[in-house]
Design a protein around this motif. Sequence first.
Motif, PDB file in Angstrom:
ATOM      1  N   ASP A  23      -9.226   4.118   2.847  1.00 35.15           N
ATOM      2  CA  ASP A  23      -9.011   5.046   1.738  1.00 35.15           C
ATOM      3  C   ASP A  23     -10.347   5.437   1.102  1.00 35.15           C
ATOM      4  OD1 ASP A  23      -8.352   6.077  -0.957  1.00 35.15           O
ATOM      5  OD2 ASP A  23      -6.313   5.529  -0.374  1.00 35.15           O
ATOM      6  N   ALA A  24     -10.533   6.737   0.905  1.00 31.52           N
ATOM      7  CA  ALA A  24     -11.798   7.237   0.354  1.00 31.52           C
ATOM      8  C   ALA A  24     -11.998   6.807  -1.091  1.00 31.52           C
ATOM      9  CB  ALA A  24     -11.844   8.761   0.453  1.00 31.52           C
ATOM     10  N   GLY A  25     -10.929   6.369  -1.742  1.00 27.76           N
ATOM     11  CA  GLY A  25     -11.028   5.995  -3.144  1.00 27.76           C
ATOM     12  C   GLY A  25     -11.330   4.531  -3.381  1.00 27.76           C
ATOM     13  N   VAL A  26     -11.854   3.820  -2.388  1.00 25.20           N
ATOM     14  CA  VAL A  26     -12.111   2.389  -2.518  1.00 25.20           C
ATOM     15  C   VAL A  26     -13.489   2.130  -3.119  1.00 25.20           C
ATOM     16  CG1 VAL A  26     -12.541   0.268  -1.212  1.00 25.20           C
ATOM     17  CG2 VAL A  26     -10.551   1.675  -0.681  1.00 25.20           C
ATOM     18  N   VAL A  27     -13.526   1.216  -4.089  1.00 30.06           N
ATOM     19  CA  VAL A  27     -14.782   0.710  -4.639  1.00 30.06           C
ATOM     20  C   VAL A  27     -14.797  -0.798  -4.413  1.00 30.06           C
ATOM     21  CG1 VAL A  27     -16.166   0.395  -6.716  1.00 30.06           C
ATOM     22  CG2 VAL A  27     -14.879   2.520  -6.393  1.00 30.06           C
ATOM     23  N   ALA A  60     -12.903  -9.643  -6.152  1.00 27.32           N
ATOM     24  CA  ALA A  60     -13.101  -9.406  -7.579  1.00 27.32           C
ATOM     25  C   ALA A  60     -13.962  -8.162  -7.782  1.00 27.32           C
ATOM     26  CB  ALA A  60     -13.763 -10.617  -8.221  1.00 27.32           C
ATOM     27  N   GLY A  61     -13.529  -7.294  -8.689  1.00 28.01           N
ATOM     28  CA  GLY A  61     -14.264  -6.073  -8.973  1.00 28.01           C
ATOM     29  C   GLY A  61     -13.889  -4.888  -8.115  1.00 28.01           C
ATOM     30  N   ALA A  62     -13.018  -5.083  -7.134  1.00 32.41           N
ATOM     31  CA  ALA A  62     -12.633  -3.985  -6.242  1.00 32.41           C
ATOM     32  C   ALA A  62     -11.653  -3.035  -6.933  1.00 32.41           C
ATOM     33  CB  ALA A  62     -12.018  -4.533  -4.966  1.00 32.41           C
ATOM     34  N   VAL A  63     -11.696  -1.785  -6.492  1.00 28.40           N
ATOM     35  CA  VAL A  63     -10.810  -0.751  -7.030  1.00 28.40           C
ATOM     36  C   VAL A  63     -10.256   0.064  -5.865  1.00 28.40           C
ATOM     37  CG1 VAL A  63     -10.614   1.274  -8.526  1.00 28.40           C
ATOM     38  CG2 VAL A  63     -12.164  -0.596  -9.160  1.00 28.40           C
ATOM     39  N   LEU A  64      -8.960   0.347  -5.921  1.00 30.35           N
ATOM     40  CA  LEU A  64      -8.300   1.168  -4.906  1.00 30.35           C
ATOM     41  C   LEU A  64      -7.604   2.320  -5.618  1.00 30.35           C
ATOM     42  CD1 LEU A  64      -7.296   1.654  -1.990  1.00 30.35           C
ATOM     43  CD2 LEU A  64      -5.436   0.058  -2.456  1.00 30.35           C
ATOM     44  N   ASN A  65      -8.053   3.529  -5.353  1.00 27.74           N
ATOM     45  CA  ASN A  65      -7.466   4.716  -5.977  1.00 27.74           C
ATOM     46  C   ASN A  65      -6.421   5.301  -5.037  1.00 27.74           C
ATOM     47  OD1 ASN A  65      -9.106   4.996  -8.472  1.00 27.74           O
ATOM     48  ND2 ASN A  65     -10.785   5.154  -7.007  1.00 27.74           N
ATOM     49  N   GLY A  66      -5.156   5.098  -5.375  1.00 27.27           N
ATOM     50  CA  GLY A  66      -4.068   5.571  -4.530  1.00 27.27           C
ATOM     51  C   GLY A  66      -3.586   6.942  -4.951  1.00 27.27           C
ATOM     52  N   ALA A  67      -3.691   7.896  -4.054  1.00 32.69           N
ATOM     53  CA  ALA A  67      -3.251   9.257  -4.355  1.00 32.69           C
ATOM     54  C   ALA A  67      -1.733   9.366  -4.231  1.00 32.69           C
ATOM     55  CB  ALA A  67      -3.923  10.237  -3.398  1.00 32.69           C
ATOM     56  N   ALA A  68      -1.162  10.354  -4.892  1.00 30.63           N
ATOM     57  CA  ALA A  68       0.255  10.655  -4.702  1.00 30.63           C
ATOM     58  C   ALA A  68       0.471  11.062  -3.252  1.00 30.63           C
ATOM     59  CB  ALA A  68       0.678  11.780  -5.637  1.00 30.63           C
ATOM     60  N   CYS A  69       1.552  10.558  -2.632  1.00 31.30           N
ATOM     61  CA  CYS A  69       1.735  10.827  -1.202  1.00 31.30           C
ATOM     62  C   CYS A  69       3.152  11.271  -0.852  1.00 31.30           C
ATOM     63  CB  CYS A  69       1.370   9.588  -0.393  1.00 31.30           C
ATOM     64  SG  CYS A  69       2.477   8.190  -0.671  1.00 31.30           S
ATOM     65  N   GLY A  70       4.041  11.336  -1.821  1.00 31.24           N
ATOM     66  CA  GLY A  70       5.404  11.767  -1.547  1.00 31.24           C
ATOM     67  C   GLY A  70       6.310  10.678  -1.023  1.00 31.24           C
ATOM     68  N   ALA A  71       5.765   9.489  -0.745  1.00 33.32           N
ATOM     69  CA  ALA A  71       6.571   8.370  -0.251  1.00 33.32           C
ATOM     70  C   ALA A  71       6.948   7.451  -1.406  1.00 33.32           C
ATOM     71  CB  ALA A  71       5.800   7.584   0.802  1.00 33.32           C
ATOM     72  N   ASP A  72       8.110   6.825  -1.301  1.00 36.04           N
ATOM     73  CA  ASP A  72       8.467   5.774  -2.245  1.00 36.04           C
ATOM     74  C   ASP A  72       7.707   4.519  -1.848  1.00 36.04           C
ATOM     75  OD1 ASP A  72      10.155   7.280  -3.760  1.00 36.04           O
ATOM     76  OD2 ASP A  72      11.976   6.655  -2.724  1.00 36.04           O
ATOM     77  N   ARG A  73       6.998   3.927  -2.802  1.00 33.07           N
ATOM     78  CA  ARG A  73       6.191   2.744  -2.516  1.00 33.07           C
ATOM     79  C   ARG A  73       6.568   1.601  -3.449  1.00 33.07           C
ATOM     80  NH1 ARG A  73       0.728   5.998  -3.092  1.00 33.07           N
ATOM     81  NH2 ARG A  73       2.151   7.085  -4.507  1.00 33.07           N
ATOM     82  N   PRO A 133       6.682   6.379  -9.265  1.00 37.23           N
ATOM     83  CA  PRO A 133       7.159   7.635  -8.681  1.00 37.23           C
ATOM     84  C   PRO A 133       6.283   8.097  -7.517  1.00 37.23           C
ATOM     85  CG  PRO A 133       7.182   7.761 -11.073  1.00 37.23           C
ATOM     86  CD  PRO A 133       6.451   6.498 -10.717  1.00 37.23           C
ATOM     87  N   PRO A 134       6.891   8.673  -6.485  1.00 38.14           N
ATOM     88  CA  PRO A 134       6.128   9.076  -5.294  1.00 38.14           C
ATOM     89  C   PRO A 134       5.086  10.152  -5.559  1.00 38.14           C
ATOM     90  CG  PRO A 134       8.397   9.865  -5.178  1.00 38.14           C
ATOM     91  CD  PRO A 134       8.339   8.907  -6.313  1.00 38.14           C
ATOM     92  N   ASP A 135       5.270  10.938  -6.607  1.00 42.22           N
ATOM     93  CA  ASP A 135       4.327  12.021  -6.880  1.00 42.22           C
ATOM     94  C   ASP A 135       3.268  11.634  -7.908  1.00 42.22           C
ATOM     95  OD1 ASP A 135       5.603  13.762  -5.091  1.00 42.22           O
ATOM     96  OD2 ASP A 135       7.084  14.322  -6.603  1.00 42.22           O
ATOM     97  N   ASP A 136       3.197  10.337  -8.240  1.00 40.19           N
ATOM     98  CA  ASP A 136       2.195   9.862  -9.198  1.00 40.19           C
ATOM     99  C   ASP A 136       1.059   9.146  -8.478  1.00 40.19           C
ATOM    100  OD1 ASP A 136       3.870  10.819 -11.111  1.00 40.19           O
ATOM    101  OD2 ASP A 136       4.215   8.897 -12.121  1.00 40.19           O
ATOM    102  N   ALA A 137      -0.169   9.423  -8.899  1.00 35.34           N
ATOM    103  CA  ALA A 137      -1.321   8.665  -8.413  1.00 35.34           C
ATOM    104  C   ALA A 137      -1.396   7.348  -9.179  1.00 35.34           C
ATOM    105  CB  ALA A 137      -2.595   9.471  -8.613  1.00 35.34           C
ATOM    106  N   LEU A 138      -1.978   6.333  -8.548  1.00 44.59           N
ATOM    107  CA  LEU A 138      -2.066   5.017  -9.172  1.00 44.59           C
ATOM    108  C   LEU A 138      -3.359   4.342  -8.738  1.00 44.59           C
ATOM    109  CD1 LEU A 138      -0.301   3.017 -10.912  1.00 44.59           C
ATOM    110  CD2 LEU A 138       0.324   1.944  -8.751  1.00 44.59           C
ATOM    111  N   THR A 139      -4.109   3.827  -9.701  1.00 44.63           N
ATOM    112  CA  THR A 139      -5.330   3.082  -9.411  1.00 44.63           C
ATOM    113  C   THR A 139      -5.051   1.593  -9.555  1.00 44.63           C
ATOM    114  OG1 THR A 139      -6.773   4.869 -10.162  1.00 44.63           O
ATOM    115  CG2 THR A 139      -7.711   2.661 -10.114  1.00 44.63           C
ATOM    116  N   ILE A 140      -5.437   0.816  -8.542  1.00 43.12           N
ATOM    117  CA  ILE A 140      -5.257  -0.637  -8.560  1.00 43.12           C
ATOM    118  C   ILE A 140      -6.635  -1.284  -8.572  1.00 43.12           C
ATOM    119  CG2 ILE A 140      -4.310  -2.631  -7.344  1.00 43.12           C
ATOM    120  CD1 ILE A 140      -2.277  -0.767  -6.044  1.00 43.12           C
ATOM    121  N   SER A 141      -6.859  -2.189  -9.516  1.00 43.93           N
ATOM    122  CA  SER A 141      -8.133  -2.901  -9.581  1.00 43.93           C
ATOM    123  C   SER A 141      -7.877  -4.392  -9.728  1.00 43.93           C
ATOM    124  CB  SER A 141      -8.983  -2.386 -10.750  1.00 43.93           C
ATOM    125  OG  SER A 141      -8.323  -2.580 -11.985  1.00 43.93           O
TER     126      SER A 141
END
Length: 251
Positions: free
Chosen positions: A153-157, A183-196, A225-233
């Motif tokens: 994922d391009a949104g990984v720190v 520790a300190g990692a970040v994953l930026n999850g884009a909206a994808c239309g799938a139920d997760r 919601p499938p159309d919402d972006a979510l950041t996980i850290s």
Amino acid sequence: MGLTIRHYSDVEPGPSRLEPSIHGVSPKHREIFRPHTGGSARLDAGYNEYVGPRTGGPVVYPGYVEVCYLPKGDHVQLTASGKVVEVREGSFAIRLRGSTSFVIIPQALTSLCFFSPGRPRDWGGRGVASQEAVLADPLFVHPDDCAEFDDPDAGVVGTVRSREVMSHEVCERVSVRWTRMDAGAVLNGAACGADRMVYVVEGTIVLRDADGEHSAGTGSFIQWPPDDALTISASEPATFFTLSAPAEATT
């Protein structure tokens, strides 16, 4: 339903529909997410605690894919093809179309079971193991046996490592990805239309959506919601897995 975090201990146990049982008592069942309680129509979740010894089956769910994660306890399954499989703690037991087995639980066992599509309120429980219904053996996968890779994922720190437990090439209806964050990692999850849906195996993660930050620790189930972006850290090392059910899946 917006972003929802539920720890299994916050849900009161209720009646189980996992009978018939050949020997032993019914599990303590917690209904975490179901369509009729505001959950996804494509994916649901339950938490089961078994007391052994117990033997159940034949287990088959026509029309559904079942993904079970087994965080506590080893057990044995006798599959439709006659194989005896020793399923070790920490494995996934996956029932695709027509997958059938007997389940032998010698001691205490915990299972997290996800169904796709989500089961309705009037779900009748296990199907009948007829000649037409019994088509295959379940799949048994331990994350340690899956190749680990850097999350693309391009949104990984920072460092985020994943394992593909089950891809959409194996099952169009649902995939399973195992993820470990330093520790300190970040994953930026884009909206994808799938139920997760996410389950936190170890550690604590922080989720950020349009409404702010939300913390989820070990034993938490998460859906959004499938159309919402979510950041996980993660401020500490954490492990979780994600189930994804795309809208276009039909099998």
